[in-house]
Design a protein around this motif. Sequence first.
Motif, short mmCIF file in Angstrom:
data_model
loop_
_atom_site.label_atom_id
_atom_site.label_comp_id
_atom_site.label_asym_id
_atom_site.label_seq_id
_atom_site.Cartn_x
_atom_site.Cartn_y
_atom_site.Cartn_z
N ILE A 48 -10.21 46.65 2.27
CA ILE A 48 -10.29 45.47 1.30
C ILE A 48 -11.43 45.27 0.94
N GLU A 74 -4.36 39.26 0.72
CA GLU A 74 -5.74 39.99 0.01
C GLU A 74 -5.64 41.41 -0.19
N ARG A 122 -5.80 43.41 -3.64
CA ARG A 122 -6.63 44.77 -4.05
C ARG A 122 -5.69 45.78 -4.63
#
Length: 231
Positions: A150, A181, A185
Amino acid sequence: MRAARGSRSSAGSVSTCCSGRTPSPPPSRAARAPTRWRTTRETLLERNTIDARRLAIQELEEAVRLAPSNVEHTRVLANAYLKAGFLKSSKGMFQRVRVLEPKDAEAHTGLGEVARRDWIKTLDRASLIEAIQQFDAAIRSRPDYARPWIGVAPLLIELPDYEAALRAGEGACRAAPNQPEAVARARDRPVPPRPAGRREPATSSPRSPACRGSRASASRTSARSRPSKTR
């Protein structure tokens, strides 16, 4: 009465002496370090306030001082420094973790995060390269750890290396398919800038890759692929 107290005290000491038992010493401060660390960890996780964080850091510093070779104590203190914004202290603790455990993925990730924040502040390209290298080391050490995937994906766009950024997004999605998250991405597919004056047809715009491990993404992908019913 004083004589009676004295006789009871003497009797107690005589019985202890004659029985051969010695009173157990209280636990040393070093022995109390694991308990101190567990209590502090709960404080960090449950009470995310400035005062609680300051108290937690003080307790962790004491735990590390009592057990300087304990990797877990040092790692938690390094993350506590990072969370509080003490980047220099955080970097020093993460470097100590790396000395104790050279392939520790969390230490490399923490050093990558410190370098990333320095790059955001100074726009120093050396910090950008350092952050990417640390995240890459964490990924090679522990490919199923989502944090470095990430962290490195947006930095590769700034490099720029769009193909590597795309692979990093997919790696984040594989490592944590249900983490928002990580899914973000994977969806943020980098697109290289077009040459001036060149127009691309609307049908050629790239679509964001679906997170293969995410049920929600899979359902959305299958819904898009189903033909619409004509009424």
